[in-house]
Design an enzyme around this catalytic site. Sequence first.
Site, PDB file in Angstrom:
ATOM      1  N   GLY A  13       0.770  -1.231   0.000  1.00 20.87           N
ATOM      2  CA  GLY A  13       0.000   0.000   0.000  1.00 20.87           C
ATOM      3  C   GLY A  13       0.802   1.283   0.000  1.00 20.87           C
ATOM      4  O   GLY A  13       0.317   2.321   0.454  1.00 20.87           O
ATOM      5  N   SER A  14       2.031   1.279  -0.522  1.00 13.15           N
ATOM      6  CA  SER A  14       2.796   2.536  -0.539  1.00 13.15           C
ATOM      7  C   SER A  14       2.153   3.555  -1.473  1.00 13.15           C
ATOM      8  O   SER A  14       2.160   4.758  -1.199  1.00 13.15           O
ATOM      9  CB  SER A  14       4.254   2.284  -0.924  1.00 13.15           C
ATOM     10  OG  SER A  14       4.381   1.926  -2.289  1.00 13.15           O
ATOM     11  N   LEU A  93     -10.371  -8.252 -13.184  1.00 18.55           N
ATOM     12  CA  LEU A  93     -11.794  -7.966 -12.997  1.00 18.55           C
ATOM     13  C   LEU A  93     -12.556  -8.237 -14.298  1.00 18.55           C
ATOM     14  O   LEU A  93     -12.039  -8.043 -15.400  1.00 18.55           O
ATOM     15  CB  LEU A  93     -11.979  -6.502 -12.584  1.00 18.55           C
ATOM     16  CG  LEU A  93     -11.349  -6.147 -11.228  1.00 18.55           C
ATOM     17  CD1 LEU A  93     -11.306  -4.638 -11.042  1.00 18.55           C
ATOM     18  CD2 LEU A  93     -12.114  -6.803 -10.080  1.00 18.55           C
ATOM     19  N   HIS A 109       0.378   1.302 -13.207  1.00 21.11           N
ATOM     20  CA  HIS A 109       1.095   0.119 -13.690  1.00 21.11           C
ATOM     21  C   HIS A 109       2.568   0.473 -13.821  1.00 21.11           C
ATOM     22  O   HIS A 109       2.908   1.546 -14.353  1.00 21.11           O
ATOM     23  CB  HIS A 109       0.519  -0.310 -15.047  1.00 21.11           C
ATOM     24  CG  HIS A 109       1.187  -1.510 -15.633  1.00 21.11           C
ATOM     25  ND1 HIS A 109       0.949  -2.791 -15.170  1.00 21.11           N
ATOM     26  CD2 HIS A 109       2.097  -1.618 -16.622  1.00 21.11           C
ATOM     27  CE1 HIS A 109       1.699  -3.638 -15.871  1.00 21.11           C
ATOM     28  NE2 HIS A 109       2.402  -2.963 -16.760  1.00 21.11           N
ATOM     29  N   THR A 141     -10.022  -0.362 -18.208  1.00 23.57           N
ATOM     30  CA  THR A 141     -10.987  -0.875 -19.189  1.00 23.57           C
ATOM     31  C   THR A 141     -10.951  -2.404 -19.089  1.00 23.57           C
ATOM     32  O   THR A 141     -10.075  -2.960 -18.428  1.00 23.57           O
ATOM     33  CB  THR A 141     -10.590  -0.429 -20.623  1.00 23.57           C
ATOM     34  OG1 THR A 141      -9.255  -0.886 -20.875  1.00 23.57           O
ATOM     35  CG2 THR A 141     -10.670   1.082 -20.747  1.00 23.57           C
ATOM     36  N   LEU A 144      -6.665  -5.840 -20.025  1.00 28.98           N
ATOM     37  CA  LEU A 144      -5.656  -5.665 -18.969  1.00 28.98           C
ATOM     38  C   LEU A 144      -4.634  -4.577 -19.348  1.00 28.98           C
ATOM     39  O   LEU A 144      -4.060  -4.591 -20.447  1.00 28.98           O
ATOM     40  CB  LEU A 144      -4.920  -6.999 -18.742  1.00 28.98           C
ATOM     41  CG  LEU A 144      -3.839  -6.976 -17.656  1.00 28.98           C
ATOM     42  CD1 LEU A 144      -4.456  -6.775 -16.279  1.00 28.98           C
ATOM     43  CD2 LEU A 144      -3.007  -8.249 -17.707  1.00 28.98           C
ATOM     44  N   ASP A 145      -4.438  -3.615 -18.426  1.00 28.21           N
ATOM     45  CA  ASP A 145      -3.392  -2.589 -18.582  1.00 28.21           C
ATOM     46  C   ASP A 145      -3.475  -1.895 -19.945  1.00 28.21           C
ATOM     47  O   ASP A 145      -2.465  -1.670 -20.613  1.00 28.21           O
ATOM     48  CB  ASP A 145      -2.007  -3.245 -18.422  1.00 28.21           C
ATOM     49  CG  ASP A 145      -1.839  -3.894 -17.067  1.00 28.21           C
ATOM     50  OD1 ASP A 145      -1.105  -4.903 -17.003  1.00 28.21           O
ATOM     51  OD2 ASP A 145      -2.450  -3.407 -16.098  1.00 28.21           O
ATOM     52  N   GLN A 173       8.774   7.258  -8.314  1.00 36.37           N
ATOM     53  CA  GLN A 173       8.044   8.108  -9.256  1.00 36.37           C
ATOM     54  C   GLN A 173       6.541   7.833  -9.231  1.00 36.37           C
ATOM     55  O   GLN A 173       5.733   8.740  -9.432  1.00 36.37           O
ATOM     56  CB  GLN A 173       8.587   7.904 -10.676  1.00 36.37           C
ATOM     57  CG  GLN A 173      10.038   8.365 -10.842  1.00 36.37           C
ATOM     58  CD  GLN A 173      10.218   9.831 -10.436  1.00 36.37           C
ATOM     59  OE1 GLN A 173       9.509  10.719 -10.884  1.00 36.37           O
ATOM     60  NE2 GLN A 173      11.140  10.073  -9.528  1.00 36.37           N
TER      61      GLN A 173
HETATM   62  C1  GRF Z   1       3.441  -0.906  -7.551  1.00 38.82           C
HETATM   63  O1  GRF Z   1       4.687  -1.098  -8.178  1.00 38.82           O
HETATM   64  C2  GRF Z   1       2.377  -0.758  -8.597  1.00 38.82           C
HETATM   65  O2  GRF Z   1       2.840  -0.112  -9.765  1.00 38.82           O
HETATM   66  C3  GRF Z   1       2.022  -2.181  -8.900  1.00 38.82           C
HETATM   67  O3  GRF Z   1       2.132  -2.878  -7.673  1.00 38.82           O
HETATM   68  C4  GRF Z   1       2.981  -2.152  -6.811  1.00 38.82           C
HETATM   69  C5  GRF Z   1       2.157  -1.778  -5.604  1.00 38.82           C
HETATM   70  O4  GRF Z   1       2.977  -1.365  -4.623  1.00 38.82           O
HETATM   71  N1  GRF Z   1       0.686  -2.284  -9.405  1.00 38.82           N
HETATM   72  P1  GRF Z   1       2.278  -0.757  -3.306  1.00 38.82           P
HETATM   73  O5  GRF Z   1       1.342  -1.827  -2.749  1.00 38.82           O
HETATM   74  O6  GRF Z   1       1.536   0.478  -3.735  1.00 38.82           O
HETATM   75  O7  GRF Z   1       3.426  -0.450  -2.384  1.00 38.82           O
END
Ligand code: GRF
Length: 201
Positions: A13-14, A93, A109, A141, A144-145, A173
């Site tokens: 969850g960063s 999903l 992503h 959408t 995927l991605d 970033q």
């Molecule tokens: C991130 O690298 C994000 O781009 C990808 O999964 C990772 C999630 O990291 N979808 P966090 O859980 O937000 O730390």
Amino acid sequence: MTQRVAILISGGGSNMAALADAMVGDFPARPVLVLSNEPAAGGLAKAAARGIATGLVHHRDYATREAFEADLAAALDAAAPDIICHAGFMRILTASHVARYAGRMLNIHPSLLPKYKGLHTHRRALAAGETEHGCTVHLVTPALDDGPILGQATVPVLPDDTEERLAARVLAQEHILYPAVLRRFVEGCADPLLLQSTRTG
Ligand code: GRF
């Protein structure tokens, strides 16, 4: 009117924390729910520590994707979000679930889409000899991605980069890009945000 944002996570969850910590002061949105499919997601504790309501819809409790998504949607709708941000949410999903939130579901992503959709993006970028890499925020959408790109941040790839060093450079970033894109999205700015980092740390 301040927008209500639900954030979906599966892990640490960063990105959720970066979004939540940005939604203060004159930011035109506030987090109303952090929802995970994974009981072990460290982001649930990060959200609770910030006083954000949390929810768990454990995908292993359901025999079908549809049954999981029915409870996921019920948990989401109970918080009445205007916008849903996927932030490390690792479930595929169905098109019907995505359609329910079409135009207001965002995802981040860790690649410069359309390159490297799917998993292990940093490893694949290194293997391909890329000299730059980065992250993308896009509308979700059914494919995927693949949705319309709302913003991207690029970082340099160094010759001696490891997957871990590159992932950390990109993640830093992500934490800048996602809040900035969310603010522009809420404010109705249609132009994609393009950030360029020269940091090599
Ligand atoms: C991130 O690298 C994000 O781009 C990808 O999964 C990772 C999630 O990291 N979808 P966090 O859980 O937000 O730390």
